[in-house]
Scaffold this active site. Structure first.
Site, PDB file in Angstrom:
ATOM      1  N   GLU A  57     -27.849 -14.112 -20.313  1.00 57.63           N
ATOM      2  CA  GLU A  57     -26.780 -14.676 -21.151  1.00 57.63           C
ATOM      3  C   GLU A  57     -26.754 -13.998 -22.520  1.00 57.63           C
ATOM      4  O   GLU A  57     -26.818 -14.648 -23.575  1.00 57.63           O
ATOM      5  CB  GLU A  57     -26.918 -16.204 -21.267  1.00 57.63           C
ATOM      6  CG  GLU A  57     -26.734 -16.882 -19.910  1.00 57.63           C
ATOM      7  CD  GLU A  57     -26.480 -18.381 -19.944  1.00 57.63           C
ATOM      8  OE1 GLU A  57     -26.599 -19.009 -21.005  1.00 57.63           O
ATOM      9  OE2 GLU A  57     -26.155 -18.929 -18.876  1.00 57.63           O
ATOM     10  N   GLU A  59     -27.333 -18.160 -11.786  1.00 61.45           N
ATOM     11  CA  GLU A  59     -27.432 -19.564 -12.244  1.00 61.45           C
ATOM     12  C   GLU A  59     -26.203 -20.291 -11.746  1.00 61.45           C
ATOM     13  O   GLU A  59     -25.066 -19.921 -12.098  1.00 61.45           O
ATOM     14  CB  GLU A  59     -27.539 -19.655 -13.765  1.00 61.45           C
ATOM     15  CG  GLU A  59     -28.887 -19.201 -14.281  1.00 61.45           C
ATOM     16  CD  GLU A  59     -29.106 -19.455 -15.768  1.00 61.45           C
ATOM     17  OE1 GLU A  59     -28.516 -20.404 -16.322  1.00 61.45           O
ATOM     18  OE2 GLU A  59     -29.874 -18.678 -16.366  1.00 61.45           O
TER      19      GLU A  59
HETATM   20  O1  AHR Z   1     -30.468 -23.440 -16.698  1.00 66.37           O
HETATM   21  C1  AHR Z   1     -30.467 -23.875 -18.022  1.00 66.37           C
HETATM   22  C2  AHR Z   1     -29.894 -22.832 -18.987  1.00 66.37           C
HETATM   23  O2  AHR Z   1     -28.549 -22.642 -18.699  1.00 66.37           O
HETATM   24  C3  AHR Z   1     -30.472 -21.455 -18.890  1.00 66.37           C
HETATM   25  O3  AHR Z   1     -31.643 -21.326 -19.625  1.00 66.37           O
HETATM   26  C4  AHR Z   1     -29.390 -20.617 -19.492  1.00 66.37           C
HETATM   27  O4  AHR Z   1     -29.400 -19.300 -18.997  1.00 66.37           O
HETATM   28  C5  AHR Z   1     -28.134 -21.368 -19.154  1.00 66.37           C
HETATM   29  O5  AHR Z   1     -27.318 -21.529 -20.249  1.00 66.37           O
END
Ligand code: AHR
Length: 502
Positions: free
Chosen positions: A177, A304
């Site tokens: 991110e 994710e």
């Molecule tokens: O999964 C929780 C968080 O969500 C992670 O650390 C981040 O990459 C995303 O914003």
């Protein structure tokens, strides 16, 4: 009428097993207490473990054939300095986990412990490097530490710390991110940095790295375009192997996401609608990638995904601990069908997160462990891992709650034993759905063996708890009948079904 046509002989693309992957961060009780009790002598005395890693968790994750595990973050990855997590435990420095609750990170779970965990799970490690607050040298040396077999400062240090041979870690993320918690960069700035970091993340011996660039958040299509544009290989192969995508299913606003267990029918449908968005995201990002990479050499890596609700009342807001209900199993099933159907472009996906954080497959409370409805969805869909995707055409009844969406989603594959698997979700909160399945190229004589499993429960809010851990699970499914050339399936309300034919 609901109708599905499957071209049973037509598949050419393999569904990568890696789309059934996992993500575990140093966040709340995911690593500490979830997997690792090696730093807590009292816990280790009562929780059976091997070298500090919980036996119950290892056994549960092996049962669903976990193919890979992404670590150490997440946002945590961009403040993690890997050298703090190697060597004698008592010498490892402590740090603050600034992203997640400001708690002390004792670094007792580091590179050796993570790679030991992956060996115990028989899964591939996926390490995410620090671009936000680290350096090119730091990431370069981490790769050397893990993968180099000869004489070098990092390989020698690894040997000194007890690991003789290299681990050969294949999957490496170059930041997480980077548009947000990983450095707040613009796409252009990150793309230039990606190129620099990627050069010094070297291939050693036979360990050819699979380098994953930080991709977009949700529908940020500009980010994808810039990254693809700037990582062209001047006639040679592209400079990246994978491009990540993050998208969470959040029923409400970020400031008030909604409860994991106390929700009504309207919120059920909002959640389903938002889960379906994943299809559009993969399609549109995929279309941009196609312009630069028509031969699909670069994999989309949705590293994710999952539901994100308000934390359970009374728990640390920085720990992101939430319950998991039948609704989450449906969200998982919808994602898996989308993932299977995009097998040409999607190479990997990782649920956020495996234990005690967000859409978990496992919850723990001290020595107790329960499996969530999402775990059972992973279990049901594991038959698609590395199987050949079959083209599926779906005509579904729809429901209109704010916008129109199909009640049924589906995907199908053929495995190496020549068994055909058809997975279905029915999001109808109250009614059964009758479905006609036409299997083109498969003789549906009465002698054909059909079996099935179902995940369902009386109420859409049903969960497994530490007092009742088997409320939502997998049961045998008997709702099929043959009618000449077609197979009829009675899909129970709010359920997931997988059929095996052949
Ligand atoms: O999964 C929780 C968080 O969500 C992670 O650390 C981040 O990459 C995303 O914003």
């Amino acid at each position: 009428m609901n109708r599905i046509i499957i071209k049973a002989q037509d598949g050419t693309t393999r569904i990568s097993r890696h789309i059934y992957g996992h993500f575990s961060e140093h966040l709340g009780r995911c690593i500490y207490g979830g997997y690792w009790v090696g730093n807590d002598p009292e816990a280790a005395a009562v929780i059976p473990n091997i070298r500090g890693i919980r036996n119950d968790v290892i056994a549960a994750l092996r049962r669903i054939n976990i193919p890979n595990l992404r670590w150490p973050g997440g946002c945590f990855a961009d403040e993690y300095h890997w050298k703090d997590g190697i060597g004698p435990m008592e010498e490892r420095p402590r740090m603050i986990n600034t992203h997640w609750g400001g708690v002390t990170e004792d670094n007792s779970f580091g590179t050796h412990e993570f790679l030991d965990l992956c060996e115990l799970l028989d899964c591939e490690p996926y390490i995410c490097g620090n671009v936000g607050s680290g350096s090119v040298q730091e990431l370069s040396q981490w790769v050397e530490y893990c993968n180099f077999d000869g004489v070098s400062p990092m390989a020698d240090l690894r040997r000194k710390n007890g690991q003789a041979g290299p681990w050969g870690v294949h999957f490496w993320g170059i930041g997480n991110e980077s548009w947000g918690c990983g450095g707040n960069m613009t796409a252009e700035f990150y793309a230039d940095n990606y190129r620099r970091y990627a050069v010094y993340a070297r291939d050693y011996g036979n360990s050819k790295l699979y380098k994953i660039a930080c991709g977009p958040s949700g529908s940020d299509y500009d980010w994808t375009r810039v990254l693809m544009e700037k990582t062209q290989g001047c006639g040679g192969p592209p400079l990246l192997n994978g491009l990540s995508l993050h998208y969470y299913t959040v029923p409400g606003e970020w400031s008030c996401k909604g409860s994991a267990t106390e929700f009504n029918e309207a919120q059920w449908y909002v959640t389903m609608r938002k889960a379906y968005v994943t299809d559009e995201l993969i399609r549109k990002h995929g279309a941009i990638m196609d312009e630069y990479d028509p031969n699909h050499r670069v994999g989309l890596v949705m590293d994710e995904w999952g539901t994100w609700y308000d934390v359970e009342p009374g728990t640390n807001p920085g720990f992101l601990y939430q319950q998991n209900s039948l609704r989450d199993a449906l969200v998982a099933g919808i994602h898996f069908n989308i993932f299977n159907n995009h097998a040409e472009r999607l190479f990997m996906a990782n649920i956020a997160q495996t234990i005690n954080v967000l859409q978990s497959v496992i919850l723990t409370e001290g020595a107790k462990m329960i499996l969530t409805p999402t775990y059972h969805a992973f279990d049901m869909y594991k038959v698609h891992q590395d199987a050949v995707k079959l083209p599926v055409y779906v005509e579904s009844e729809t429901v209109n709650r704010g916008s129109e969406m199909p009640l049924i989603s589906a995907s199908a594959s053929r495995d190496e034993r020549n068994k055909l698997h058809l997975s279905l979700t029915n999001i109808d909160s109250g009614s059964e759905q009758e479905l006609r399945v036409e299997l083109r190229g498969l003789d549906l004589s009465p002698s054909v063996k059909i079996s099935g499993t179902v995940i369902g429960s009386e109420h859409i809010q049903d969960c497994n708890t530490f007092d009742d851990d088997a409320k939502v699970g997998i049961k045998n499914f008997t709702g099929t009948s043959l009618d000449g050339a077609a197979l009829w399936v009675s899909l129970p309300p709010h359920s997931l079904v997988t059929l095996e034919l052949g």
